[in-house]
Design a protein around this motif. Structure first.
Motif, short mmCIF file in Angstrom:
data_model
loop_
_atom_site.label_atom_id
_atom_site.label_comp_id
_atom_site.label_asym_id
_atom_site.label_seq_id
_atom_site.Cartn_x
_atom_site.Cartn_y
_atom_site.Cartn_z
N ALA A 69 0.88 -1.29 -0.10
CA ALA A 69 0.10 0.14 -0.04
C ALA A 69 0.93 1.16 0.20
O ALA A 69 2.08 1.11 0.20
N ILE A 70 0.31 2.36 -0.21
CA ILE A 70 0.88 3.88 -0.10
C ILE A 70 0.02 4.51 0.65
O ILE A 70 -0.96 4.58 0.65
N TRP A 71 0.93 5.15 1.58
CA TRP A 71 0.14 6.36 2.34
C TRP A 71 0.89 7.67 1.56
O TRP A 71 1.87 7.85 1.59
N PHE A 72 -0.13 8.55 1.16
CA PHE A 72 0.05 9.87 0.74
C PHE A 72 0.15 10.84 1.79
O PHE A 72 -1.05 11.15 2.30
N SER A 73 1.28 11.67 1.92
CA SER A 73 1.21 12.85 2.91
C SER A 73 0.03 13.86 1.97
O SER A 73 -0.25 13.56 0.83
N PRO A 74 -0.57 14.76 2.72
CA PRO A 74 -1.79 15.44 2.00
C PRO A 74 -1.23 16.11 0.62
O PRO A 74 -0.30 16.54 0.53
N PHE A 75 -2.27 16.04 -0.24
CA PHE A 75 -2.20 16.64 -1.75
C PHE A 75 -3.58 17.52 -2.11
O PHE A 75 -3.65 17.80 -3.10
N PHE A 76 -4.18 17.73 -0.69
CA PHE A 76 -5.43 18.42 -1.18
C PHE A 76 -5.06 20.03 -1.09
O PHE A 76 -3.60 20.64 -0.90
N ALA A 108 -6.99 3.77 -10.17
CA ALA A 108 -7.39 2.80 -11.12
C ALA A 108 -6.03 2.11 -11.40
O ALA A 108 -6.29 0.78 -11.37
N LYS A 109 -5.05 2.65 -11.61
CA LYS A 109 -3.81 2.04 -12.06
C LYS A 109 -3.29 1.36 -10.85
O LYS A 109 -2.73 0.06 -10.97
N SER A 110 -3.32 1.76 -9.47
CA SER A 110 -2.68 1.18 -8.62
C SER A 110 -3.62 -0.28 -8.19
O SER A 110 -3.03 -1.26 -7.63
N LYS A 111 -4.93 0.06 -8.33
CA LYS A 111 -5.60 -1.09 -8.12
C LYS A 111 -5.37 -2.11 -8.99
O LYS A 111 -5.31 -3.46 -8.77
N LYS A 112 -5.05 -1.97 -10.35
CA LYS A 112 -4.54 -3.09 -11.10
C LYS A 112 -3.18 -3.71 -10.72
O LYS A 112 -3.03 -4.94 -10.93
N LEU A 113 -2.27 -2.80 -10.31
CA LEU A 113 -1.03 -3.21 -9.76
C LEU A 113 -1.00 -4.08 -8.32
O LEU A 113 -0.19 -4.46 -7.64
N GLY A 114 -2.25 -3.90 -7.75
CA GLY A 114 -2.52 -4.62 -6.50
C GLY A 114 -1.94 -3.86 -5.24
O GLY A 114 -1.53 -4.29 -4.28
N ILE A 115 -2.03 -2.34 -5.42
CA ILE A 115 -1.40 -1.42 -4.29
C ILE A 115 -2.43 -0.75 -3.69
O ILE A 115 -3.41 -0.03 -4.59
N ARG A 116 -2.76 -0.70 -2.39
CA ARG A 116 -3.94 -0.11 -1.95
C ARG A 116 -3.32 1.41 -1.59
O ARG A 116 -2.06 1.71 -1.49
N ILE A 117 -4.26 2.29 -1.75
CA ILE A 117 -3.91 3.61 -1.39
C ILE A 117 -4.65 4.43 -0.05
O ILE A 117 -5.85 4.35 0.20
N ILE A 118 -3.81 4.73 0.72
CA ILE A 118 -4.38 5.60 2.03
C ILE A 118 -3.92 7.04 1.79
O ILE A 118 -2.83 7.47 1.30
N VAL A 119 -4.97 7.77 2.25
CA VAL A 119 -4.49 9.23 2.16
C VAL A 119 -4.67 9.82 3.46
O VAL A 119 -5.12 9.35 4.54
N ASP A 120 -4.09 11.17 3.69
CA ASP A 120 -3.96 11.87 4.86
C ASP A 120 -5.09 12.64 5.09
O ASP A 120 -5.42 13.47 4.50
N ILE A 121 -5.65 12.54 6.40
CA ILE A 121 -6.63 13.33 6.82
C ILE A 121 -6.32 14.25 7.97
O ILE A 121 -5.68 13.79 8.87
N VAL A 122 -6.63 15.60 7.98
CA VAL A 122 -5.98 16.38 9.16
C VAL A 122 -7.13 17.06 9.71
O VAL A 122 -7.58 18.08 9.30
N PRO A 123 -7.73 16.44 10.66
CA PRO A 123 -8.93 16.93 11.63
C PRO A 123 -8.56 17.81 12.62
O PRO A 123 -9.42 18.41 13.04
N ASN A 124 -7.45 17.96 13.06
CA ASN A 124 -6.92 18.76 14.18
C ASN A 124 -6.87 20.25 13.85
O ASN A 124 -7.37 21.12 14.72
N HIS A 125 -6.67 20.80 12.71
CA HIS A 125 -6.66 22.13 12.21
C HIS A 125 -6.83 22.16 10.71
O HIS A 125 -6.83 21.18 10.15
#
Ligand code: NOJ
Ligand code: CA
Length: 577
Positions: A69-76, A108-125
């Motif tokens: 899996a990949i965890w992405f630091s925020p890209f929002f 879509a591409k990561s799903k095909k490669l069998g890689i899961r995607i986690i994104v960063d959520i920032v609820p404190n501020h």
């Protein structure tokens, strides 16, 4: 009379225990999760800042590395005052990184490669540019708009002093006074980080409603989960009392020396018990969807306290920062590993392991610094500090990682560590962007040194293939060229090939969910050894070499081991028994 299951699993109902012990049905229990820091991974349009199409184009390299899996630091959407941890729109990708459609292509591409995607959520501020904060500034004191954040009257005759003594994690006071629309001085707002990052008021149910909505928005898009930023900080103690232990002191004296009650009492903004209701609400939303997971950035110590964040109806897992910061020394390492496995098992969670991330000194450099010179987490190496021993650091980093990746549970890798990348600790001041640097007038150098763009192809451009223009938001130091991925691909003994081999054998032997035990029979005072699913892992801390027992060598950090069978200092070997 204590409940029968209290000893082994903590006080959980049978139903909870069955759910928690379901053998490794959940992917996150054993996953190897690779952290992408989007601005520094790969740049597709040559503006010097990494982006989502850049990641999509390079995804095969991660598939071949063998991550789950990949965890992405925020890209929002964000003014980028804290590299994206200051979000002004939670449902839009920042144009710097691409578009919402770019993320769909990537998913879509990561799903095909069998890689899961986690994104960063920032609820404190949020960012101070978020519409909620802009509305709050324009609205009168005591209004519903102000109640989204932590506005308070100042102390002193004219409200000229901050409401309490809390300090920003990045340095300076945690409060900033606003100017009213008529030009007069107004209330103060709380920001545990930069003044551009106002803290939300989680006692206001509207805040929780908004976040339910944000979570569902991304879950429907197909993300596999969230890393939760500052998960320990969302709820502040009622009345916002002074901290009786200042953050500066906290940085001197580890919070782990405090009992749970002391920590709650003395640090009224971290780890308050009310946070668990907010976590349970998050969890209920996530559980509306199949197979998703949370990982909490809960900077809590000691481990029994952190384990409360990952009880069966709360987060799935949490970063193990106590493990990351453990001394490079057999007894300390053995203790933290044992404690982690035991304490998490009590609540039915699996442990996580991590050596590097975007907030600390890369471990290939950190492990080459004498303990007495090691900067505190978040501070970075100052250019006037003694130079780290880079060769020793890399050797130790490879060994520490090889030891970590054989452990049961889930491991987090930080982009570039698979190249053995060192910290860019000599960056000139003019390039530094971490708010810590500005807020402490350069006293604390901050985290930019671990955030420099990756070298892909040596000499392809001035940025070694990070893009085609050679532009780079932080310049690569000269020594990055030698770590470029193309110089390591297929090269026996390279750090990249070592990581690939470790991940391959880890999977082949099911070590993520294996039967683990310490192997005292293979240990002496300068080594550690464990057996996991029939694989013996030995770590020699040195100074002397040790003879490796018989058996097929599956992986080793020491390239010529198969010939000599003498494991040198700061090396690790995996043997099939
Ligand atoms: C923790 C993140 O990892 C760090 O990079 C950020 O500066 C703070 N939280 C504030 O969001
Ligand atoms: Ca770009």
């Amino acid at each position: 009379k204590p409940k029968a299951n209290c000893l082994k699993f903590g006080c959980m109902s049978n139903h909870e225990i069955i759910a928690a012990a379901r053998p490794n049905a959940e992917w996150w229990r054993t996953a190897v999760i690779y952290q992408i820091y989007p601005r520094s991974f790969a740049d597709s349009n040559g503006d010097g800042i990494g982006d989502l199409p850049g990641v999509t184009a390079r995804l095969e390299s991660l598939a071949s590395l063998g991550i789950d899996a990949i965890w992405f630091s925020p890209f929002f959407k964000s003014p980028q005052k804290d590299a994206g941890y200051d979000i002004s729109d939670y449902k839009q990708i920042d144009p710097l990184f691409g578009t919402n459609e770019d993320l769909e292509v990537l998913l879509a591409k990561s799903k095909k490669l069998g890689i899961r995607i986690i994104v960063d959520i920032v609820p404190n501020h949020t960012s101070d540019q978020h519409a909620w904060f802009q509305e709050a500034l324009a609205a009168p004191e005591g209004s519903a708009a102000r109640d989204m954040y932590m506005f308070r009257e100042g102390k002193g005759a004219n409200g000229e002093l901050p409401p309490n003594n809390w300090q920003s994690i990045f340095g300076g006071p945690a409060w900033t006074r606003i100017t009213n629309t008529d030009g007069t001085p107004g209330q103060w707002y709380l920001h545990m980080f930069d003044s551009s990052q106002p803290d939300l008021n989680w006692d206001n149910p509207r805040v929780a409603d908004e976040f339910d909505d944000i979570l569902r928005f991304w879950l429907k898009k197909g993300v596999d989960g969230f890393r939760v930023d500052v998960a320990h900080g969302m709820i502040k103690r009622a009345g916002l009392p002074d901290a009786t232990i200042y953050d500066e002191n906290l940085r001197e004296r580890s919070i782990s020396n405090l009992t749970m009650a002391e920590a709650e009492e003395q640090v009224p903004y971290w780890g308050q018990p009310g946070v668990h209701d907010a976590i349970r609400r998050f969890r209920r939303v996530l559980d509306e969807f199949d197979d998703r997971a949370f990982c909490a950035e809960a900077s809590m110590s000691p481990l029994p306290r952190l384990a409360m964040w990952v009880r069966p109806d709360e987060y799935h897992q949490a970063f193990n920062f106590d493990y990351m910061t453990t001394a490079y020394e057999p007894a300390a390492l053995k203790k933290i590993i044992t404690d982690s496995i035991v304490e998490y098992a009590k609540v039915g969670a699996s442990s996580t392991w991590v050596m590097s991330n975007h907030d600390g000194i890369r471990h290939a450099t950190r492990l080459g610094i004498a303990p007495e010179h090691t900067p505190r987490p978040g501070d970075g190496i100052h250019p006037t500090d003694p130079a780290p021993d880079e060769a020793l650091g890399l050797r130790r980093a490879r060994a520490a990682t090889a030891f970590m990746l054989g452990l049961p549970g889930s491991s987090y890798l930080y982009q570039g560590e698979e190249l053995g990348l060192p910290e860019a600790w000599q960056l000139e001041g003019k390039y530094r962007q971490d708010p810590t640097y500005a807020r402490t007038n350069g006293k604390r150098i901050g985290r930019d040194g671990c955030r420099v763009p990756l070298p892909w192809e040596a000499d392809a451009t001035a940025s070694n293939g990070f893009n085609t223009t050679g532009e780079s938001w932080l310049p690569q130091p000269a020594n990055y060229r030698a770590f470029a991925r193309n110089l390591q691909e297929g090269v026996a003994g390279s750090t990249l090939e070592l990581y690939k081999r470790l991940l391959k054998e880890r999977k082949a032997f099911g070590m993520g969910s294996g039967e683990f035990r310490w192997a005292e029979e293979f240990q002496d005072k300068n080594t550690l050894a464990y057996i996991n699913n029939g694989v013996l892992v030995i770590f020699n801390f040195g100074p002397d070499s040790v003879v490796v027992p018989a058996g097929e060598v599956l992986v080793t950090t020491q390239h010529d081991l198969t010939v000599e069978r003498e494991l040198e200092h700061d090396q690790v070997v995996w043997i099939k028994l």
